[in-house]
Write a protein that holds these residues in place. Structure first.
Motif, PDB file in Angstrom:
ATOM      1  N   GLY A   1       1.067  10.840 -15.788  1.00 54.26           N
ATOM      2  CA  GLY A   1       2.103  10.454 -14.840  1.00 54.26           C
ATOM      3  C   GLY A   1       2.097  11.410 -13.661  1.00 54.26           C
ATOM      4  O   GLY A   1       1.514  12.488 -13.754  1.00 54.26           O
ATOM      5  N   PRO A   2       2.699  11.077 -12.546  1.00 60.48           N
ATOM      6  CA  PRO A   2       3.337   9.798 -12.276  1.00 60.48           C
ATOM      7  C   PRO A   2       2.363   8.762 -11.722  1.00 60.48           C
ATOM      8  O   PRO A   2       1.221   9.092 -11.380  1.00 60.48           O
ATOM      9  N   ALA A   3       2.852   7.525 -11.612  1.00 67.40           N
ATOM     10  CA  ALA A   3       2.047   6.470 -10.975  1.00 67.40           C
ATOM     11  C   ALA A   3       2.182   6.561  -9.465  1.00 67.40           C
ATOM     12  O   ALA A   3       3.127   7.166  -8.955  1.00 67.40           O
ATOM     13  N   VAL A   4       1.239   5.967  -8.764  1.00 67.45           N
ATOM     14  CA  VAL A   4       1.440   5.665  -7.341  1.00 67.45           C
ATOM     15  C   VAL A   4       2.055   4.272  -7.328  1.00 67.45           C
ATOM     16  O   VAL A   4       1.459   3.327  -7.856  1.00 67.45           O
ATOM     17  N   LEU A   5       3.260   4.165  -6.773  1.00 73.95           N
ATOM     18  CA  LEU A   5       4.029   2.915  -6.901  1.00 73.95           C
ATOM     19  C   LEU A   5       4.237   2.252  -5.540  1.00 73.95           C
ATOM     20  O   LEU A   5       4.715   2.887  -4.605  1.00 73.95           O
ATOM     21  N   HIS A   6       3.866   0.975  -5.472  1.00 66.20           N
ATOM     22  CA  HIS A   6       4.116   0.179  -4.256  1.00 66.20           C
ATOM     23  C   HIS A   6       5.044  -0.971  -4.628  1.00 66.20           C
ATOM     24  O   HIS A   6       4.801  -1.664  -5.625  1.00 66.20           O
ATOM     25  N   ILE A   7       6.091  -1.166  -3.840  1.00 68.14           N
ATOM     26  CA  ILE A   7       7.062  -2.230  -4.148  1.00 68.14           C
ATOM     27  C   ILE A   7       7.181  -3.201  -2.977  1.00 68.14           C
ATOM     28  O   ILE A   7       7.280  -2.782  -1.820  1.00 68.14           O
ATOM     29  N   ASP A   8       7.144  -4.480  -3.307  1.00 67.89           N
ATOM     30  CA  ASP A   8       7.393  -5.545  -2.323  1.00 67.89           C
ATOM     31  C   ASP A   8       8.538  -6.406  -2.822  1.00 67.89           C
ATOM     32  O   ASP A   8       8.699  -6.576  -4.031  1.00 67.89           O
TER      33      ASP A   8
END
Ligand code: SF4
Length: 281
Positions: free
Chosen positions: A125-132
């Protein structure tokens, strides 16, 4: 009335997808490797491709990671605007999913907690997080595992409008040429054209995890994908950089409107172990 979704469902999805992605190379890539093994002209290249196919088939059967570099976890969440996430913190749920999948899947710990101090987090961890945000009341979860042999060879350029399409082509081909053997060819070339500095990079990541059987819907972009693939395969780098006509399996391009004064272009290179999985919740 928004649909309620517990963040625990997202944690579980991330954990499952992470393991599946690491154990099972997608059919699109595996089929392309099988075909490349038949078409490659170099005997050594054919042998390497056959070994890659055998390795990935074995990983699927034995349920073990397909490559020792189990990668940095990239998570794309497309969240329906009619979804109400309940039960905890979304970011923590995603990272807990990465930690859980890494542990249950026996994935190598490949993440350092600080880019300068470089101490391994010990849990991926952590993740690379992309949110749409998308229309509807469902959530689409995509998990990609990005090995850094290929990630390190990715590049971005802020070209000028005067550089035009020829400038884009030169930059893409030069990036693959500079990557050489180190990106573990045959590669998948994700190209993001347009947007801003950061969006071009993100588009290139979305391009690299698009199924390689899926061509761009716009005929001119599809033609550019095919032209670039031919040009890259004329470089002679070949499987694992030992010569041949199979340097890349596909070129996937994504485009977005940009400023009148710019032409951003990003190239994200995916190795032959281009791992990703997705599901709807
Ligand atoms: S670049 Fe890809 S195939 Fe090569 S070691 Fe890294 S993850 Fe594995």
């Amino acid at each position: 009335m928004p649909r309620q979704l517990h963040v625990d469902a997202i944690r579980q999805a991330v954990a499952e997808l992470l393991v599946e992605a690491n154990y099972c190379i997608g059919d699109d890539v595996l089929d392309a490797l099988r075909q490349a093994a038949e078409e490659e002209q170099s005997p050594l290249g054919r042998d390497i491709l056959a070994q890659l196919v055998a390795n990935y088939e074995l990983a699927r059967q034995e349920r073990v990671p397909a490559c020792q570099d189990t990668g940095l976890t990239i998570v794309f969440l497309a969240i329906g605007q009619d979804v109400h996430l309940v039960g905890g913190d979304l970011r923590q749920a995603v990272d807990a999913g990465v930690r859980e999948g890494s542990k249950t899947g026996f994935l190598r710990n490949s993440v350092v907690g600080d880019p300068l101090l470089r101490r391994n987090t010990g849990d991926n961890g952590p993740a690379v997080l992309h949110i749409d945000i998308i229309p509807g009341d469902r959530v689409h979860v995509t998990v990609a595992c990005k090995g850094f042999g290929s990630e390190n060879k990715s590049r971005l350029a802020m070209l000028t409008p005067a550089d035009g399409i020829e400038g884009v082509k030169r930059f893409v081909v030069e990036t693959v040429e500079r990557a050489g053997a180190q990106a573990c060819p045959p590669v998948i070339v994700g190209v993001g054209i347009g947007g801003s500095f950061e969006l071009a990079a993100r588009l290139s990541k979305q391009a690299v995890i698009r199924p390689i059987t899926q061509r761009h819907p716009r005929p001119d972009i599809r033609a550019l994908e095919e032209e670039l693939l031919e040009e890259i395969n004329r470089l002679g780098i070949g499987p694992q950089g030992l010569g041949g006509i199979k340097t890349a399996l596909a070129v996937n391009i994504e485009v977005y409107p940009t400023h009148i004064a710019g032409l951003p272009v990003a190239v994200n290179i995916g190795c032959h172990s281009n791992r990703h999985r997705d599901m709807w919740l």
